[in-house]
Design a protein around this motif. Structure first.
Motif, PDB file in Angstrom:
ATOM      1  N   GLY A 138      -9.180 -36.490 -33.586  1.00 64.85           N
ATOM      2  CA  GLY A 138      -9.193 -36.638 -32.773  1.00 64.85           C
ATOM      3  C   GLY A 138      -9.390 -35.331 -31.826  1.00 64.85           C
ATOM      4  N   MET A 139      -8.787 -34.385 -32.010  1.00 63.20           N
ATOM      5  CA  MET A 139      -8.999 -32.941 -31.192  1.00 63.20           C
ATOM      6  C   MET A 139     -10.167 -32.502 -31.340  1.00 63.20           C
ATOM      7  SD  MET A 139      -4.921 -31.325 -31.787  1.00 63.20           S
ATOM      8  CE  MET A 139      -5.463 -30.026 -30.571  1.00 63.20           C
ATOM      9  N   ARG A 140     -10.874 -32.784 -33.292  1.00 57.09           N
ATOM     10  CA  ARG A 140     -12.683 -31.530 -32.662  1.00 57.09           C
ATOM     11  C   ARG A 140     -13.465 -32.848 -31.902  1.00 57.09           C
ATOM     12  NH1 ARG A 140     -10.204 -31.560 -38.563  1.00 57.09           N
ATOM     13  NH2 ARG A 140     -11.876 -33.397 -38.714  1.00 57.09           N
ATOM     14  N   GLN A 141     -12.744 -34.278 -31.836  1.00 58.61           N
ATOM     15  CA  GLN A 141     -13.187 -35.237 -30.867  1.00 58.61           C
ATOM     16  C   GLN A 141     -13.733 -34.465 -29.154  1.00 58.61           C
ATOM     17  OE1 GLN A 141     -16.582 -36.630 -31.325  1.00 58.61           O
ATOM     18  NE2 GLN A 141     -16.148 -38.058 -32.315  1.00 58.61           N
ATOM     19  N   ARG A 142     -12.525 -34.698 -29.374  1.00 64.68           N
ATOM     20  CA  ARG A 142     -11.933 -33.374 -27.682  1.00 64.68           C
ATOM     21  C   ARG A 142     -12.586 -33.086 -27.628  1.00 64.68           C
ATOM     22  NH1 ARG A 142      -7.801 -35.918 -25.119  1.00 64.68           N
ATOM     23  NH2 ARG A 142      -6.873 -37.858 -26.231  1.00 64.68           N
ATOM     24  N   VAL A 143     -12.550 -31.673 -28.746  1.00 63.13           N
ATOM     25  CA  VAL A 143     -13.987 -30.363 -28.334  1.00 63.13           C
ATOM     26  C   VAL A 143     -15.148 -30.905 -28.235  1.00 63.13           C
ATOM     27  CG1 VAL A 143     -14.515 -27.926 -29.784  1.00 63.13           C
ATOM     28  CG2 VAL A 143     -12.532 -29.087 -29.705  1.00 63.13           C
TER      29      VAL A 143
END
Length: 360
Positions: A179-184
């Protein structure tokens, strides 16, 4: 950029009080070369209005991602754009055909005018560079005169904008959750404040809790920054949460284009009706799921007539010989902002289940 002359609204554009920001007009794409290419998109038209979230839905292989990659000229070989226009109109009313830009103009337009968030964030991020390096490189590629300090501050700002602490700029992609990678990737796409954001199934590999957080984040950012979104997914129920309008694709064509609430409550095309019956209702009593019989068509050997005819319970002789065009429904007087490609509506004889809608 080279400005184009203002032209009439594209055929795939329901009436809207908002001006268009991206118009796909009669876009055609083939896969393969030689005498027998596969026609993946056939004169497909679609309009995204300013400040709007447009959902693009359909089964896997229907051409959703191909449409996005062709419109942004990111289509890899053996994909080939064989016709059409993609008109981008900026905030000042200047229009340009993205398919006619040279390499320098296209490079300048990407990320600044239109940006895309791909399905696999881990595959989109370089595993050997820190997140901060990748964000600042994208910014400095378009703002070479900007100092490194200013670019770093902008990178931190965009990261915090999507709910990630600025100290994560020193992290490598593998040190972040999915999820954090997608937010990045969303932060990178918004770093240069584009007017159009294309999201290609950005929540597919995420759990339902993270899906909800990403959806809410996109909605909040859209309200704050005013960009327009094309949200691609095979999950129609997800689009009900975020989209203003939904376009349903089948076999490389748009078969229904209408406000999201109308598609959910009263799907007019038999394929859209089948999609809506293939997931559980969000409210009310439980009901039996219907699904759609058969399999998607082979685009290499597509039969004449409506491509959905072999799977359609309402098909008649005309459906098997003549391909329907996208046009008004049989109820155009009460729903002028709706388009459907179906002979049932052109003939004015619509089955009851396509008038009563799907129970919610």
């Amino acid at each position: 950029m080279t400005a184009t002359t203002t032209t009439p609204r594209s055929p795939g554009a329901p009436a809207s009080p908002r001006p268009p920001v991206l118009e796909v007009r009669n876009l055609s794409v083939d896969y393969g070369y030689g005498e027998a290419p596969t026609h993946v998109l056939r004169n497909t038209s679609l309009t995204l209005h300013r400040g709007e979230v447009l959902g693009l839905a359909g089964e896997s292989g229907c051409g959703k991602s191909t449409l996005a990659y062709a419109a942004t000229r990111l289509l890899p070989p053996p994909g080939l754009i064989t016709g059409g226009e993609v008109i981008f109109t900026d905030r000042f009313g200047t229009s340009v055909d993205l398919l006619r830009l040279d390499d320098a103009q296209l490079r300048a337009s990407r990320w600044r005018d239109t940006a895309i968030v791909f399905q696999g964030a881990m595959n989109s991020l370089n595993p050997v560079f820190r997140i901060g390096r990748q964000l600042t490189d994208a910014i400095r590629a378009h703002r070479p005169d900007e100092s490194r300090q200013t670019s770093a501050e902008r990178a931190a700002e965009t990261l915090e904008m999507v709910g990630i602490a600025a100290d994560r700029l020193r992290s490598y992609p593998h040190q972040l959750s999915g999820g954090m990678r997608q937010r990045v990737m969303i932060a990178m796409a918004l770093a240069l404040e584009p007017q159009v954001l294309i999201m290609d199934e950005p929540t597919t590999a995420l759990d339902v809790v993270m899906q909800r957080q990403i959806i809410e984040q996109i909605s909040e950012l859209r309200e704050r920054l005013g960009f327009s979104v094309i949200f691609i997914t095979h999950d129609v129920s997800l689009l009900i949460e975020i989209a203003d309008r939904i376009a349903i694709m089948y076999a490389g064509e748009i078969v229904e284009d209408a406000p999201a609430e109308d598609v959910y409550r009263r799907p007019r095309h038999p394929y859209a009706h089948g999609l809506l019956r293939s997931f559980p209702p969000l409210h009310g009593p439980r009901r039996e799921l219907g699904g759609i019989p058969g399999s998607p068509p082979d685009l290499l050997h597509l039969a004449p007539g409506c491509p959905f005819a072999p799977r359609c319970p309402h098909a008649f002789d005309l459906c098997r010989t003549d391909r329907p065009t996208l046009g008004p429904t049989a109820f155009a007087a009460s729903e002028p902002s709706r388009l459907v490609a179906c002979h049932l509506h052109a003939g004015g004889v619509v089955p009851r289940e396509l008038t009563a809608g799907v129970p919610s």
